[in-house]
Design a protein around this motif. Structure first.
Motif, PDB file in Angstrom:
ATOM      1  N   ARG A  33     -31.601 130.863 -70.288  1.00 27.61           N
ATOM      2  CA  ARG A  33     -30.602 130.270 -69.405  1.00 27.61           C
ATOM      3  C   ARG A  33     -29.386 131.199 -69.349  1.00 27.61           C
ATOM      4  NH1 ARG A  33     -29.446 124.041 -70.458  1.00 27.61           N
ATOM      5  NH2 ARG A  33     -28.750 124.825 -72.494  1.00 27.61           N
ATOM      6  N   LEU A  34     -28.950 131.477 -68.141  1.00 28.93           N
ATOM      7  CA  LEU A  34     -27.783 132.332 -67.904  1.00 28.93           C
ATOM      8  C   LEU A  34     -26.685 131.485 -67.272  1.00 28.93           C
ATOM      9  CD1 LEU A  34     -27.789 135.867 -66.223  1.00 28.93           C
ATOM     10  CD2 LEU A  34     -26.083 134.155 -65.653  1.00 28.93           C
ATOM     11  N   ALA A  35     -25.521 131.445 -67.925  1.00 22.73           N
ATOM     12  CA  ALA A  35     -24.362 130.728 -67.383  1.00 22.73           C
ATOM     13  C   ALA A  35     -23.378 131.741 -66.817  1.00 22.73           C
ATOM     14  CB  ALA A  35     -23.680 129.902 -68.471  1.00 22.73           C
ATOM     15  N   HIS A  69     -27.101 129.612 -63.663  1.00 22.05           N
ATOM     16  CA  HIS A  69     -26.269 128.427 -63.478  1.00 22.05           C
ATOM     17  C   HIS A  69     -24.835 128.832 -63.161  1.00 22.05           C
ATOM     18  CE1 HIS A  69     -29.526 125.954 -65.207  1.00 22.05           C
ATOM     19  NE2 HIS A  69     -29.737 127.032 -65.959  1.00 22.05           N
ATOM     20  N   ALA A  70     -24.310 128.269 -62.087  1.00 24.52           N
ATOM     21  CA  ALA A  70     -22.941 128.571 -61.672  1.00 24.52           C
ATOM     22  C   ALA A  70     -21.940 127.950 -62.628  1.00 24.52           C
ATOM     23  CB  ALA A  70     -22.701 128.053 -60.257  1.00 24.52           C
ATOM     24  N   VAL A  80     -18.246 130.465 -71.641  1.00 24.27           N
ATOM     25  CA  VAL A  80     -19.532 131.141 -71.837  1.00 24.27           C
ATOM     26  C   VAL A  80     -19.615 131.925 -73.143  1.00 24.27           C
ATOM     27  CG1 VAL A  80     -20.012 131.229 -69.351  1.00 24.27           C
ATOM     28  CG2 VAL A  80     -18.848 133.162 -70.447  1.00 24.27           C
ATOM     29  N   VAL A  81     -18.517 132.477 -73.617  1.00 22.36           N
ATOM     30  CA  VAL A  81     -18.557 133.200 -74.895  1.00 22.36           C
ATOM     31  C   VAL A  81     -18.853 132.235 -76.037  1.00 22.36           C
ATOM     32  CG1 VAL A  81     -17.144 134.438 -76.590  1.00 22.36           C
ATOM     33  CG2 VAL A  81     -17.179 135.197 -74.218  1.00 22.36           C
ATOM     34  N   ASP A  82     -18.214 131.077 -76.009  1.00 27.14           N
ATOM     35  CA  ASP A  82     -18.512 130.067 -77.026  1.00 27.14           C
ATOM     36  C   ASP A  82     -19.973 129.628 -76.934  1.00 27.14           C
ATOM     37  OD1 ASP A  82     -15.889 130.117 -77.914  1.00 27.14           O
ATOM     38  OD2 ASP A  82     -15.265 128.429 -76.650  1.00 27.14           O
ATOM     39  N   GLY A  83     -20.489 129.499 -75.709  1.00 27.95           N
ATOM     40  CA  GLY A  83     -21.885 129.116 -75.530  1.00 27.95           C
ATOM     41  C   GLY A  83     -22.847 130.140 -76.102  1.00 27.95           C
ATOM     42  N   GLY A  87     -25.283 129.673 -79.491  1.00 22.87           N
ATOM     43  CA  GLY A  87     -26.684 129.690 -79.112  1.00 22.87           C
ATOM     44  C   GLY A  87     -27.077 128.674 -78.059  1.00 22.87           C
ATOM     45  N   THR A  88     -26.092 128.070 -77.391  1.00 21.18           N
ATOM     46  CA  THR A  88     -26.392 127.111 -76.324  1.00 21.18           C
ATOM     47  C   THR A  88     -27.098 127.792 -75.156  1.00 21.18           C
ATOM     48  OG1 THR A  88     -24.440 125.820 -76.923  1.00 21.18           O
ATOM     49  CG2 THR A  88     -25.382 125.409 -74.745  1.00 21.18           C
ATOM     50  N   ILE A  89     -26.723 129.043 -74.886  1.00 18.95           N
ATOM     51  CA  ILE A  89     -27.337 129.843 -73.832  1.00 18.95           C
ATOM     52  C   ILE A  89     -27.730 131.189 -74.403  1.00 18.95           C
ATOM     53  CG2 ILE A  89     -26.202 128.769 -71.851  1.00 18.95           C
ATOM     54  CD1 ILE A  89     -24.044 130.970 -72.037  1.00 18.95           C
ATOM     55  N   GLU A  90     -28.663 131.831 -73.736  1.00 23.86           N
ATOM     56  CA  GLU A  90     -29.084 133.171 -74.164  1.00 23.86           C
ATOM     57  C   GLU A  90     -28.273 134.267 -73.499  1.00 23.86           C
ATOM     58  OE1 GLU A  90     -32.101 130.278 -74.930  1.00 23.86           O
ATOM     59  OE2 GLU A  90     -31.315 130.883 -72.957  1.00 23.86           O
ATOM     60  N   MET A  91     -27.660 133.937 -72.348  1.00 24.30           N
ATOM     61  CA  MET A  91     -27.053 134.996 -71.548  1.00 24.30           C
ATOM     62  C   MET A  91     -25.930 134.430 -70.692  1.00 24.30           C
ATOM     63  SD  MET A  91     -29.222 137.694 -69.268  1.00 24.30           S
ATOM     64  CE  MET A  91     -28.460 139.141 -68.537  1.00 24.30           C
TER      65      MET A  91
END
Length: 360
Positions: A33-35, A69-70, A80-83, A87-91
């Motif tokens: 998942r990319l945010a 994801h927008a 996004v850095v916190d994510g 490990g909430t997101i991979e990218m």
């Protein structure tokens, strides 16, 4: 688009140089998942993330998929850095200077006042010490970085009133994307506001903001800033270029097979090149349309640029005094920049100046 046609489109030499095999049939399926920190309406910037995902899927034969994801869909634009850390997101896809509140060094990944142009940034990152220095810093956040594309030199923003002198900046409430230029502008009396771009139009319309900067004609036209702030200034001295970045969680990347790592590496190159060429192609026509719609195009005076330069150098000196790591990265970038400027005096600078003086 199938894998064969994509490779032809992207450039076979570039893909093979990254070590990508024609297929990855033996690999287990991977889903990332990319945010993004940006809205879908920005087809230049957000489009880079979509191009990355499309390329990954094609090169892997559908074995590796990245859902994009927008801003606001999975997490806030600035989350996004916190994510990535948790490990909430991979990218993620973002502008690293949004996170200077965590550490001012983040700014060097994207743009600093009177910094590098797009080509200089690519050269510093890829063949100087830039990527190595920044990834050493980002390791403490569990992040590995790639270019997601560069906007080129940006415009100086939209203003509800004329900026004839440095005095006109005092008390100005201005949306600034983040980074060290917010500190420099504060020294000039600007009240810096850092907010997601989707909130800016309404703030300008209501008068809670006096000015904003974002990118350049193509993106700014889409956001409609010319309808609420008629004066459009140049150049954006705080962004000689702005490099958007793909951030990858280091553990997620380490878990990939060598083939999938190579696909990630190659797909970022395809996406970054696509973004940069879009800006070069689309900005001139958008600028013509804006001027045709009565936008008042204005150049910052030399006094304003000089004041901005002085304030920026003060900001750099203050951070260097507090952080040896900041000083190391800043001084490395400036040494690289000096060589680039010297070379360009004998190449593009002279050529471009001549071409601007003749009719083609």
């Amino acid at each position: 688009m199938d894998r064969r046609s994509l490779i032809k489109h992207a450039g076979i030499a570039g893909v093979l140089a990254a070590g990508v095999a024609p297929a990855a049939h033996a690999q287990a399926t991977v889903r990332w998942r990319l945010a993004s920190s940006f809205p879908k309406s920005l087809d230049t910037i957000f489009g880079s993330a979509e191009m990355f995902a499309k390329t990954v899927k094609a090169l892997s034969g559908g074995k590796f998929e990245v859902s994009v994801h927008a801003a606001g869909e999975l997490m806030p634009a600035f989350g996004v850095v916190d994510g990535l850390q948790n490990g909430t997101i991979e990218m993620a896809q973002t502008a690293s200077y949004y996170f200077t509140g965590k550490n001012p060094i983040f700014a060097f990944g994207c743009a600093v006042p009177f910094g590098l142009t797009a080509r200089q940034m690519d050269a510093w990152k890829n063949h100087g010490n830039g990527r190595k220095l920044m990834d050493a810093f980002l390791a403490e956040f569990n992040i590995k970085s790639y270019s997601a594309g560069n906007t080129g030199t940006q415009m100086g923003g939209w203003y509800r009133k004329e900026i004839k002198s440095v005095a006109d900046l005092k008390g100005l409430k201005m949306r600034l994307g983040g980074g060290l230029f917010g500190e420099a502008m504060q020294k000039l009396g600007v009240v810096s506001q850092n907010m997601p771009v989707g909130e800016v139009y309404q703030s300008l319309e209501k008068g809670t903001l006096d000015a904003t900067e974002f990118v350049g004609p193509y993106d700014d036209e889409k956001l409609g800033f010319n309808k609420v702030a008629p004066f459009y200034y140049y150049p954006g001295w705080w962004e000689g270029s702005a490099e958007l970045e793909f951030y990858v969680n280091t553990k997620a990347y380490a878990a990939l097979t060598p083939e999938f790592k190579a696909i990630v590496d190659a797909a970022t190159i395809v996406a970054a090149r696509d973004m940069g060429s879009k800006y070069d192609a689309f900005n001139p026509q958008a600028l013509k349309r804006l001027v045709g719609a009565k936008t008042q195009l204005k150049a910052f005076s030399k006094d304003v640029l000089d004041a901005g330069f002085k304030a920026s150098m003060e900001v750099f000196a203050e951070h260097e005094a507090k952080s040896p790591e900041f000083k190391k990265i800043h001084q490395d970038m400036r040494a690289f920049q000096r060589d680039q400027i010297l070379w360009e005096k004998f190449s593009e600078q002279r050529f471009n100046a001549y071409m601007a003086s003749v009719k083609v």
